[in-house]
Design a protein around this motif. Structure first.
Motif, PDB file in Angstrom:
ATOM      1  N   GLU A  98       0.838  -1.200   0.000  1.00 25.20           N
ATOM      2  CA  GLU A  98       0.000   0.000   0.000  1.00 25.20           C
ATOM      3  C   GLU A  98       0.871   1.248   0.000  1.00 25.20           C
ATOM      4  OE1 GLU A  98      -3.427   2.227   2.726  1.00 25.20           O
ATOM      5  OE2 GLU A  98      -2.400   0.444   3.479  1.00 25.20           O
ATOM      6  N   ASP A  99       1.892   1.242   0.824  1.00 29.45           N
ATOM      7  CA  ASP A  99       2.779   2.398   0.930  1.00 29.45           C
ATOM      8  C   ASP A  99       3.532   2.680  -0.372  1.00 29.45           C
ATOM      9  OD1 ASP A  99       1.989   2.661   3.552  1.00 29.45           O
ATOM     10  OD2 ASP A  99       3.717   1.595   4.371  1.00 29.45           O
ATOM     11  N   VAL A 100       4.063   1.647  -1.005  1.00 31.68           N
ATOM     12  CA  VAL A 100       4.883   1.886  -2.202  1.00 31.68           C
ATOM     13  C   VAL A 100       4.042   2.112  -3.456  1.00 31.68           C
ATOM     14  CG1 VAL A 100       6.859   0.606  -1.288  1.00 31.68           C
ATOM     15  CG2 VAL A 100       5.206  -0.578  -2.715  1.00 31.68           C
ATOM     16  N   LEU A 101       2.828   1.596  -3.488  1.00 30.10           N
ATOM     17  CA  LEU A 101       1.999   1.721  -4.689  1.00 30.10           C
ATOM     18  C   LEU A 101       1.030   2.901  -4.660  1.00 30.10           C
ATOM     19  CD1 LEU A 101       1.228  -2.046  -5.429  1.00 30.10           C
ATOM     20  CD2 LEU A 101       2.644  -0.496  -6.798  1.00 30.10           C
ATOM     21  N   ALA A 102       0.895   3.544  -3.513  1.00 28.68           N
ATOM     22  CA  ALA A 102      -0.012   4.693  -3.405  1.00 28.68           C
ATOM     23  C   ALA A 102       0.275   5.774  -4.453  1.00 28.68           C
ATOM     24  CB  ALA A 102       0.032   5.269  -2.001  1.00 28.68           C
ATOM     25  N   PRO A 103       1.545   6.112  -4.731  1.00 30.09           N
ATOM     26  CA  PRO A 103       1.810   7.143  -5.760  1.00 30.09           C
ATOM     27  C   PRO A 103       1.407   6.711  -7.170  1.00 30.09           C
ATOM     28  CG  PRO A 103       3.705   6.851  -4.311  1.00 30.09           C
ATOM     29  CD  PRO A 103       2.781   5.713  -4.045  1.00 30.09           C
ATOM     30  N   HIS A 104       1.108   5.426  -7.353  1.00 29.19           N
ATOM     31  CA  HIS A 104       0.724   4.906  -8.667  1.00 29.19           C
ATOM     32  C   HIS A 104      -0.786   4.681  -8.763  1.00 29.19           C
ATOM     33  CE1 HIS A 104       4.922   4.181  -9.988  1.00 29.19           C
ATOM     34  NE2 HIS A 104       5.118   4.079  -8.689  1.00 29.19           N
ATOM     35  N   LYS A 105      -1.536   5.431  -7.950  1.00 26.54           N
ATOM     36  CA  LYS A 105      -3.002   5.436  -7.973  1.00 26.54           C
ATOM     37  C   LYS A 105      -3.612   4.105  -7.545  1.00 26.54           C
ATOM     38  CE  LYS A 105      -3.298   9.133 -11.387  1.00 26.54           C
ATOM     39  NZ  LYS A 105      -3.856   9.588 -12.694  1.00 26.54           N
ATOM     40  N   PHE A 106      -2.941   3.448  -6.593  1.00 30.01           N
ATOM     41  CA  PHE A 106      -3.521   2.267  -5.968  1.00 30.01           C
ATOM     42  C   PHE A 106      -4.243   2.714  -4.698  1.00 30.01           C
ATOM     43  CE2 PHE A 106      -0.890   0.172  -8.927  1.00 30.01           C
ATOM     44  CZ  PHE A 106      -1.276  -1.162  -8.987  1.00 30.01           C
ATOM     45  N   ILE A 107      -5.411   2.144  -4.456  1.00 25.69           N
ATOM     46  CA  ILE A 107      -6.249   2.551  -3.329  1.00 25.69           C
ATOM     47  C   ILE A 107      -6.560   1.347  -2.460  1.00 25.69           C
ATOM     48  CG2 ILE A 107      -8.443   3.603  -2.645  1.00 25.69           C
ATOM     49  CD1 ILE A 107      -8.521   4.972  -5.381  1.00 25.69           C
ATOM     50  N   ARG A 108      -6.360   1.486  -1.172  1.00 30.23           N
ATOM     51  CA  ARG A 108      -6.721   0.426  -0.214  1.00 30.23           C
ATOM     52  C   ARG A 108      -8.214   0.560   0.079  1.00 30.23           C
ATOM     53  NH1 ARG A 108      -3.517  -1.850   3.959  1.00 30.23           N
ATOM     54  NH2 ARG A 108      -4.590  -3.673   4.819  1.00 30.23           N
ATOM     55  N   ILE A 109      -9.004  -0.382  -0.393  1.00 28.85           N
ATOM     56  CA  ILE A 109     -10.452  -0.282  -0.222  1.00 28.85           C
ATOM     57  C   ILE A 109     -10.977  -1.210   0.873  1.00 28.85           C
ATOM     58  CG2 ILE A 109     -10.692   0.344  -2.661  1.00 28.85           C
ATOM     59  CD1 ILE A 109     -11.974  -2.427  -3.109  1.00 28.85           C
ATOM     60  N   HIS A 110     -10.106  -2.053   1.373  1.00 29.51           N
ATOM     61  CA  HIS A 110     -10.498  -3.049   2.376  1.00 29.51           C
ATOM     62  C   HIS A 110      -9.208  -3.513   3.045  1.00 29.51           C
ATOM     63  CE1 HIS A 110     -11.829  -7.020   3.867  1.00 29.51           C
ATOM     64  NE2 HIS A 110     -13.061  -6.567   3.794  1.00 29.51           N
TER      65      HIS A 110
ATOM     66  N   ASP B 191     -11.117  -6.908 -15.150  1.00 28.90           N
ATOM     67  CA  ASP B 191     -10.952  -8.342 -15.416  1.00 28.90           C
ATOM     68  C   ASP B 191     -12.162  -9.144 -14.963  1.00 28.90           C
ATOM     69  OD1 ASP B 191     -10.661  -8.116 -12.692  1.00 28.90           O
ATOM     70  OD2 ASP B 191      -8.884  -9.397 -12.560  1.00 28.90           O
ATOM     71  N   GLY B 192     -13.205  -8.453 -14.477  1.00 31.25           N
ATOM     72  CA  GLY B 192     -14.433  -9.123 -14.054  1.00 31.25           C
ATOM     73  C   GLY B 192     -14.468  -9.458 -12.571  1.00 31.25           C
ATOM     74  N   SER B 193     -13.361  -9.290 -11.868  1.00 30.17           N
ATOM     75  CA  SER B 193     -13.350  -9.606 -10.442  1.00 30.17           C
ATOM     76  C   SER B 193     -14.134  -8.553  -9.659  1.00 30.17           C
ATOM     77  CB  SER B 193     -11.914  -9.688  -9.916  1.00 30.17           C
ATOM     78  OG  SER B 193     -11.227  -8.468 -10.141  1.00 30.17           O
ATOM     79  N   GLN B 194     -14.748  -8.996  -8.548  1.00 34.09           N
ATOM     80  CA  GLN B 194     -15.513  -8.105  -7.687  1.00 34.09           C
ATOM     81  C   GLN B 194     -14.821  -8.010  -6.331  1.00 34.09           C
ATOM     82  OE1 GLN B 194     -19.756  -8.634  -7.560  1.00 34.09           O
ATOM     83  NE2 GLN B 194     -19.814  -9.657  -9.551  1.00 34.09           N
ATOM     84  N   VAL B 195     -14.608  -6.789  -5.887  1.00 35.61           N
ATOM     85  CA  VAL B 195     -13.864  -6.562  -4.656  1.00 35.61           C
ATOM     86  C   VAL B 195     -14.711  -5.710  -3.713  1.00 35.61           C
ATOM     87  CG1 VAL B 195     -11.658  -5.843  -3.692  1.00 35.61           C
ATOM     88  CG2 VAL B 195     -11.793  -6.533  -6.092  1.00 35.61           C
ATOM     89  N   GLU B 196     -14.848  -6.184  -2.491  1.00 32.81           N
ATOM     90  CA  GLU B 196     -15.686  -5.486  -1.519  1.00 32.81           C
ATOM     91  C   GLU B 196     -14.979  -4.255  -0.944  1.00 32.81           C
ATOM     92  OE1 GLU B 196     -17.939  -6.329   2.775  1.00 32.81           O
ATOM     93  OE2 GLU B 196     -16.599  -7.834   1.890  1.00 32.81           O
ATOM     94  N   ILE B 197     -15.748  -3.172  -0.769  1.00 24.99           N
ATOM     95  CA  ILE B 197     -15.252  -1.992  -0.062  1.00 24.99           C
ATOM     96  C   ILE B 197     -15.668  -2.122   1.397  1.00 24.99           C
ATOM     97  CG2 ILE B 197     -15.309   0.523   0.123  1.00 24.99           C
ATOM     98  CD1 ILE B 197     -16.229   0.654  -2.765  1.00 24.99           C
ATOM     99  N   SER B 198     -14.746  -1.939   2.300  1.00 29.21           N
ATOM    100  CA  SER B 198     -15.121  -2.000   3.716  1.00 29.21           C
ATOM    101  C   SER B 198     -16.002  -0.796   4.038  1.00 29.21           C
ATOM    102  CB  SER B 198     -13.883  -1.998   4.617  1.00 29.21           C
ATOM    103  OG  SER B 198     -13.253  -0.737   4.606  1.00 29.21           O
ATOM    104  N   ARG B 199     -16.935  -0.965   4.933  1.00 30.38           N
ATOM    105  CA  ARG B 199     -17.868   0.116   5.275  1.00 30.38           C
ATOM    106  C   ARG B 199     -17.117   1.302   5.874  1.00 30.38           C
ATOM    107  NH1 ARG B 199     -22.825  -1.303   4.257  1.00 30.38           N
ATOM    108  NH2 ARG B 199     -23.454  -3.495   4.254  1.00 30.38           N
TER     109      ARG B 199
END
Length: 250
Positions: A192-204, A228-236
């Protein structure tokens, strides 16, 4: 027998680190040091250290330039540096280790524990350093390659080819645009720390996504659908922040 080499142009820094090694790292049975990086190639060839504590900022030749001058890297490296965001980001991107000055005894011990746990071969050590040096030469950080050490060795990938990451305890599984998967022995928090500048978002707590591959949002189930069709849950707990970052109206 574990042999260490300290390379730092400041004698005081060398003395302090040597003393910390003697006090806190009894597994290291031999410590040598030098303050002139120009002498490093000859000493490394003769001494054959297992681990090198390498200062980055040195006059005439910095730590990165020294590594570039070596024919091969046959040892593990721990960079020692005052805070430098760009250098630290590049070091993390290549799965290498560092210690911030002034060096903390607990952090030194944790870093050495990681060294003991590593099973990297000569090729992995050399390729990780070459990746670091290549990344440092790239003007655009979008072209930096991320090192992913796995059971099959160390591989290197562009962030734009990663769709998402899934945390599996102390491991992280990567999903790529070519449908390949790679599992690494690092936590998702580290990525999460290294990829944040590359528009990666921790959603859960278990999911890190590349915002560039978001296809849709299903409000009824609070899931992100990736390209790619995968579904990823966002934490509340993260929902409001995530939707804002993605520009999605709830």
């Amino acid at each position: 027998m574990t042999k260490a080499l300290i390379i730092d142009d400041e004698q005081v820094a060398v003395n302090v680190l040597r003393l910390m090694i003697e006090r806190h790292l009894p597994e290291i049975t031999s410590v040598k040091s030098l303050t002139d990086p120009a002498q490093a190639p000859g000493l490394i060839a003769a001494y054959r250290p297992n681990i090198v504590f390498l200062d980055i900022e040195m006059p005439y030749q910095n730590g990165f330039e020294l590594l570039k001058s070596l024919p091969e890297i046959s040892f593990d490296i721990v960079f020692t540096t005052a805070y430098d965001k760009y250098a630290i980001q590049a070091i993390k991107f290549s799965a290498l280790d560092y210690l911030l000055k002034p060096i903390d005894a607990d952090e030194l011990r944790e870093t050495f524990n990681r060294f003991l746990q590593k099973k990297s071969n000569l090729q992995n050590k050399d390729s990780s350093v070459k990746n670091l040096l290549t990344n440092l030469q790239e003007e655009n950080t979008k072209d930096h390659k991320l090192a992913l050490p796995s059971a099959n060795g160390c591989s290197f990938f562009l962030p734009r080819d990663i769709i998402r990451c899934e945390g599996l305890g102390n491991y992280t599984q990567f999903y790529f645009t070519n449908h390949n998967k790679v599992i690494t022995s690092k936590t998702i928090k580290e990525y999460e720390d290294v990829l944040a500048p590359h528009k990666f978002i921790r959603i859960h707590k278990s999911h890190l996504i590349n915002a560039g591959f978001v296809a849709d949002y299903v409000s009824q189930t609070n899931h992100i659908i990736m390209q790619d069709g995968s579904q990823v849950e966002i934490s509340r707990r993260r929902k409001k922040e995530v939707l804002q970052e993605l520009g999605i109206k709830s």
